[in-house]
Design a protein around this motif. Structure first.
Motif, PDB file in Angstrom:
ATOM      1  N   LEU C 181      24.975  31.002  45.186  1.00  0.00           N
ATOM      2  CA  LEU C 181      26.129  31.855  45.467  1.00  0.00           C
ATOM      3  C   LEU C 181      26.411  32.705  44.230  1.00  0.00           C
ATOM      4  O   LEU C 181      26.277  32.229  43.113  1.00  0.00           O
ATOM      5  CB  LEU C 181      27.340  30.958  45.778  1.00  0.00           C
ATOM      6  N   ALA C 182      26.773  33.958  44.459  1.00  0.00           N
ATOM      7  CA  ALA C 182      27.076  34.832  43.323  1.00  0.00           C
ATOM      8  C   ALA C 182      28.361  34.383  42.634  1.00  0.00           C
ATOM      9  O   ALA C 182      29.301  33.952  43.293  1.00  0.00           O
ATOM     10  CB  ALA C 182      27.222  36.270  43.790  1.00  0.00           C
ATOM     11  N   ILE C 183      28.366  34.468  41.300  1.00  0.00           N
ATOM     12  CA  ILE C 183      29.561  34.111  40.541  1.00  0.00           C
ATOM     13  C   ILE C 183      30.440  35.342  40.374  1.00  0.00           C
ATOM     14  O   ILE C 183      29.960  36.408  39.985  1.00  0.00           O
ATOM     15  CB  ILE C 183      29.192  33.577  39.139  1.00  0.00           C
ATOM     16  N   THR C 184      31.721  35.194  40.692  1.00  0.00           N
ATOM     17  CA  THR C 184      32.675  36.265  40.410  1.00  0.00           C
ATOM     18  C   THR C 184      33.624  35.793  39.317  1.00  0.00           C
ATOM     19  O   THR C 184      34.521  35.004  39.574  1.00  0.00           O
ATOM     20  CB  THR C 184      33.496  36.622  41.662  1.00  0.00           C
ATOM     21  N   PRO C 185      33.424  36.252  38.070  1.00  0.00           N
ATOM     22  CA  PRO C 185      34.373  35.881  37.028  1.00  0.00           C
ATOM     23  C   PRO C 185      35.678  36.649  37.196  1.00  0.00           C
ATOM     24  O   PRO C 185      35.661  37.862  37.448  1.00  0.00           O
ATOM     25  CB  PRO C 185      33.677  36.278  35.727  1.00  0.00           C
ATOM     26  N   VAL C 186      36.792  35.944  37.072  1.00  0.00           N
ATOM     27  CA  VAL C 186      38.105  36.569  37.202  1.00  0.00           C
ATOM     28  C   VAL C 186      38.798  36.539  35.846  1.00  0.00           C
ATOM     29  O   VAL C 186      38.887  35.481  35.232  1.00  0.00           O
ATOM     30  CB  VAL C 186      38.985  35.837  38.236  1.00  0.00           C
TER      31      VAL C 186
END
Lengths: 317, 360, 372
Positions: C181-186
């Motif tokens: 799964l792609a990582i979305t850094p917030v």
């Protein structure tokens, strides 16, 4: 009717009686107008004075260590982009809604329906912000994915799709909702003023309702629609809190509307950065506010230019 | 009113060689039939493919309905009638689309805000309250006071300016005012707040936080809206009324106060209400100049005042542990804010109706 | 004639209703304020009175609210307000003399300290009052008990590691099944002390993996950015495959990663966070009453959690009038007291200051006095 100007008609009016009360009243009215100019001059002076240190500072001292243009440039881009999206979405919708209220809805309901749309203007911007994050952003996930899959070849929908939906597109839609009542109100007013005789003449010639609108109502209202749109644009450019809460602002300059990488807007950026800024950073933010002020000035100059061309229709002449 | 005439007219004008009954219009039930058919068809298709959702059903049905009506009308009634029907559908849909966010916002705010919409919220402040309980009474008082003060400053200035522009204004000054009023509508709210803060800091030092300073910031935002709205309304007043008054020897200022303004009072009132609605929900400027306090403060000239938007915003942005009571209060504050605006709207309309001259 | 009179009466009625509505609202006080609320008091300390204002860090807002509520409950004559206007604004106001005390997520720079000393005409009291663990929060379906080394965290937030099943993450989590799964850094979109402390941790603990300078603005472009702690928590909650950083107390219910310290993985608990301050050296040259700490982010001490936010209270050591000085002293003493700290722990999720630290900073607070 088309050739008269204000000066000519004022002279043509019967000369009213002059009284002391008259002079006082006129003087007060004029003073109020001048007061507005003074306040605005005050705001402008404040902006310029406070922005000066940032304008004069060397780039290395500014936030991010870049020049002022490098700092404000992306913000200007984001501001204009968000406002243009809002305008593109809201204007056709507002015209259609105004048409519906003036020419399609049953006469008895028309005023009530117009009032309903006015209610959109009654919702505070912070509520739009909370609503945008809590409701609108998640709701657009499916649409963004669809746009990316089928229209991904357009730069606007290149992706990668944001997983939270807090995108420029959502900000544009929220701003569109916020300016819709403004544009609708102006358009509605102009459509109501369409000369009844023109409309009836068109119908009498056998035109369908749409043909009548296209030939009589829209040409009459065109400049009104444009000036309403410009007013809405001014509002969209300056919106602060909703943008700050919704937008995932990371400073990129991109036309990509559905990713999480978006340019911020000037007003939104001030709201985000101001609380924890000190010294020169504050001056820089105010300099960006000055730029926004100038943009608004330009937008309104355009609007005023267009409105002036339709002045001949106003009843006061 | 013109709908019926146009339908009956279209018959004899169109081409003579065609048998008259074929070129006839669609029966009155046809659009409804198409609508139901579209719903059933789309619903069936979605159910069959397994991708059923209400949003999808509504959107797809609307598209199918519009296309089907157009095609049907095109075959039966010809191109012009078909286009007319299509535009009618599109315009109606546009109105419904415009209503969707309103409904959604109201549902969201009411749904989340009802949790704390109780007596305590309207009678308690946040002083001495930790976690649950407490209310927004202090913020309601603050919002009403600050907004009322802003209105007291803005309405006379805005109204008089509009009168000047429409009735007296000519030449360079009037043009300048008109232009800069428009520029003023575009001042971002946070800049107005910074301006008010800088202004008051000049006199009271850098620690100044006043409800009144908040009113000044809101006035900067409100005045141009009042001017714009009033100006538009005054312009609509027919010149015949003014001329009649002058002809009777009425001085100009009496004409304006007794004829022009009363005639347009309904529009002016709703314009002013919209202006109040525009500023009552402002957060950023009040956060800067009016500050925040947990207790009640009736005096806008001394000390910080809490306001509903700031209260809602800080409750949302910096909640304690557990989060829920804070978020509930934030939503309720938003709900109360909207209700206040609605009530103001109704009052303005009532006043406008009572004060408007009887035209019968 | 009749209609006219009717209209006039209706107008009067309308105006009457409007005015009475306003009067009704203006007429009564708040239910919870009418009675003197000193019931819970009985405190041995001599009661203080007066009004002081504070401003600054929004991270402290919830804690300040709780402290003020309890403190003014015990001292009915005292009135304290706190504006969560932001650390920078708080320091500016404090320096400008606008507020009696300020809360700040960062200790003062030397330049600010000089200005503050000029304002106070005395030394500046600067004490830590609010320590909060910053949790690395994530939302990955099927993954719990995520463990991460500092370098891995840095690379994730630097967008060098982009998939959840990256070998680096797998190495930290032996035996776990990680999705493709792609990582979305917030990250925070506003300037914040949380960002500064988190970036400082990455810089110190991850070394070369974090090539950015430490500041209160997020340096990496292109991630998901959200306003405030609430915004980040909301974004992580909503975003499948996202990871972010936020105050631990606000992020309960979300996955919170354990961070590698030395050879073990430590979760963001209050105790582990508080013990970092113990291991950290005091910053020199700030003045005798200024307790600023250079946090030991790279500590290897067992059971410490180095990703913490330390927020400070700023006050003058001399105030012009005695009531103000007494009130500030009493309030600050309450804030750092065991009672105050445990209240902040339960109501704002802070990590209580240790007794040892309290022993060090209390003399500084007690030095607050009137005069110049």
């Amino acid at each position: 009717m088309t050739t008269t100007t204000e000066k000519v008609t004022t002279q043509a009016l019967p000369k009213p009686v002059q009284q002391l009360g008259d002079r006082i009243f006129a003087g007060t009215a004029k003073a109020a107008g001048v007061l507005i100019l003074v306040v605005l001059a005050g705001v402008a002076a404040f902006l310029i004075v406070q922005a000066m240190p940032a304008l004069l500072a060397s780039p290395a001292d500014l936030p991010g260590g870049r020049s002022l243009t490098a700092y404000i440039g992306p913000l200007v881009f984001g501001t204009v982009l968000a406002a243009v999206i809002a305008l593109v979405l809201a204007t056709p919708l507002a015209v259609a809604v105004a048409l519906f209220v003036t020419h399609y809805a049953p006469r008895r309901l028309a005023q009530g329906l117009g009032y309903l749309i006015d209610l959109l203007a009654a919702v505070p911007s912070i509520v739009y912000g909370l609503w945008g994050v809590a409701v609108l952003a998640p709701a657009t996930l499916g649409v963004s994915t669809w746009l990316n899959t089928y229209l991904g070849w357009l730069p606007f929908f290149a992706g990668p799709v944001s997983v939270t939906g807090r995108t420029m597109l959502v900000v544009g839609v929220t701003l569109a909702v916020m300016i819709l009542p403004i544009i609708t109100a102006v358009a509605r007013e102009v459509f109501f003023q369409t000369p009844k005789l023109h409309e009836e003449a068109a119908l009498a010639l056998g035109a369908t309702r749409w043909e009548m609108i296209r030939m009589a109502v829209l040409p009459f209202g065109r400049s009104g629609i444009i000036s309403g749109a410009m007013l809405g644009l001014g509002r969209a450019l300056g919106e602060t809190m909703a943008v700050a809460i919704i937008l995932s602002a990371s400073g990129a300059v991109t036309f990509n509307l559905i990713s999480s990488d978006n340019p911020s807007t000037i007003a939104g950026n001030i709201a985000l950065q101001f609380p924890d800024s000190t010294g020169l950073a504050v001056n820089t933010l105010i300099a960006s506010g000055l730029v926004l002020f100038v943009i608004t000035l330009l937008v309104n100059a355009v609007a005023r230019f267009i409105i002036n061309r339709r002045r001949e229709f106003s009843g006061a002449n | 009113m013109s709908i019926d005439t146009e339908r009956t007219q279209s018959l004899p004008i169109t081409a003579p060689p065609v048998p008259p009954l074929v070129r006839a219009e669609l029966p009155a039930w046809a659009p409804w039939g198409v609508l139901i058919a579209a719903f059933v068809l789309v619903g069936g298709l979605l159910a069959a493919t397994g991708g059923f959702s209400v949003a999808m059903l509504v959107v797809a049905s609307a598209v199918v309905y519009a296309v089907a009506t157009y095609l049907l009308s095109r075959v039966v009634e010809g191109r012009r009638k078909a286009t007319d029907r299509l535009v009618t559908i599109v315009v109606t849909l546009a109105f419904l689309i415009a209503l969707t966010p309103l409904v959604s916002v109201v549902i969201t705010v009411v749904g989340n805000g009802l949790a704390r919409f109780d007596v305590e919220f309207f009678t308690s402040s946040m002083r001495g309250v930790i976690g649950e309980g407490g209310g927004g009474y202090h913020a309601i008082v603050g919002t009403l006071t600050i907004t009322a003060l802003a209105a007291v400053m803005s309405i006379p200035v805005g109204l008089l300016t509009a009168v000047y522009l429409v009735e007296y204004g000519k030449g360079r000054l009037a043009r300048a005012i008109t232009f800069f009023v428009d520029v003023m509508t575009g001042i971002p709210s946070i800049v107005a707040g910074l301006f008010a803060f800088a202004l008051f800091a000049l006199f009271f030092g850098p620690g100044v936080r006043l409800g009144f300073a908040g009113s000044v910031a809101l006035s900067v935002l409100m005045i141009p809206v009042v001017v714009r709205a009033t100006e538009e309304m005054l312009k609509i007043v027919p010149n015949e009324l003014r001329e009649a008054a002058y002809a009777l020897g009425t001085p100009k200022w009496r004409t304006i106060t007794k004829v022009v303004i009363p005639t347009s009072i309904a529009g002016i009132a709703s314009g002013i209400t919209l202006a109040i609605a525009r500023v009552i929900g402002e957060t950023a400027p009040l956060l800067i100049v009016a500050g925040l306090t947990t207790g009640l403060n009736f005096n806008p000239f001394e000390g910080r005042m809490a306001t509903l938007p700031v209260f809602a915003y800080t409750s949302y942005a910096a909640p304690g542990v557990p989060r829920e009571p804070y978020l509930d209060r934030a939503w309720t504050a938003a709900l109360v804010l909207i209700i206040i605006v609605l009530v103001l709207n109704l009052v303005a309309r009532l006043i406008a109706r009572l004060f408007a001259p009887k035209t019968r | 004639m009749k209609t006219v009179r009717h209209g006039a009466r209706a107008r009067i009625a309308a105006v009457g209703i409007a005015t009475s509505g306003v009067l009704l609202i203006a007429g009564c006080g708040a239910a919870n304020e009418s009675a003197p609320s000193g019931g819970a008091g009985g405190s041995a300390a001599p009661s203080v009175s007066g009004t002081i204002a504070g401003a600054g860090s929004s991270a402290q807002q919830a804690a300040q609210e709780a402290w003020i509520a309890t403190f003014t409950g015990q001292n009915a004559a005292a009135n304290i307000t706190y504006d969560p206007s932001g650390s920078g604004a708080g320091r500016t106001q404090f320096i400008g003399g606008g507020v009696a005390y300020a809360g700040s997520d960062a200790y003062m720079t030397p330049a600010e300290l000089t200005q503050a000393q000029t304002r106070c005409k005395s030394d500046v009291v600067e004490v830590p009052d609010y320590v909060s663990p910053i949790a690395v929060i994530y939302n990955v379906p099927g993954v719990s008990n995520l463990q991460l080394a500092p370098a891995t965290i840095a690379q994730i937030f630097d967008r060098k590691i982009t998939k959840w099943n990256d070998p680096a993450i797998a190495a930290d989590n032996p035996g776990a099944t990680l999705p493709d799964l792609a990582i979305t850094p917030v990250n925070r979109s506003d300037k914040s002390g949380t960002t500064q402390n988190f970036a400082d941790y990455l810089k110190v603990a991850a070394g070369p993996a974090w090539p950015y300078a430490v500041s209160d603005s997020w340096p990496v472009q292109g991630g998901e950015a959200a306003q405030g702690t609430s915004g980040v928590v909301g974004a992580v909650k909503a975003g499948n495959g996202s990871i972010g950083y936020a105050d631990e107390s606000q992020a309960r219910g979300l996955g919170q990663a354990k961070v590698k310290v030395g050879s073990e993985y430590v979760g963001p608990t209050a105790q582990a966070a508080a013990s970092v301050l113990e291991a950290s050296p005091r910053v020199d040259g700030q003045g005798q009453y200024a307790f600023a700490y250079k946090l030991a982010r790279d500590t290897t001490t067992s059971g410490t959690y180095p990703v913490v936010l330390v927020s400070y209270l700023l006050a003058c050591s001399k105030y012009a009038d005695a009531p103000t000085a007494d009130l500030v002293k009493a309030y600050l003493n309450y804030v750092v007291s065991a009672d105050g700290q445990s209240l902040a722990a339960s109501k704002a999720g802070a990590a209580p200051l240790s007794d040892k630290l309290r022993g060090q900073i209390t003399p500084a607070i007690n030095a607050i006095a009137a005069g110049s």
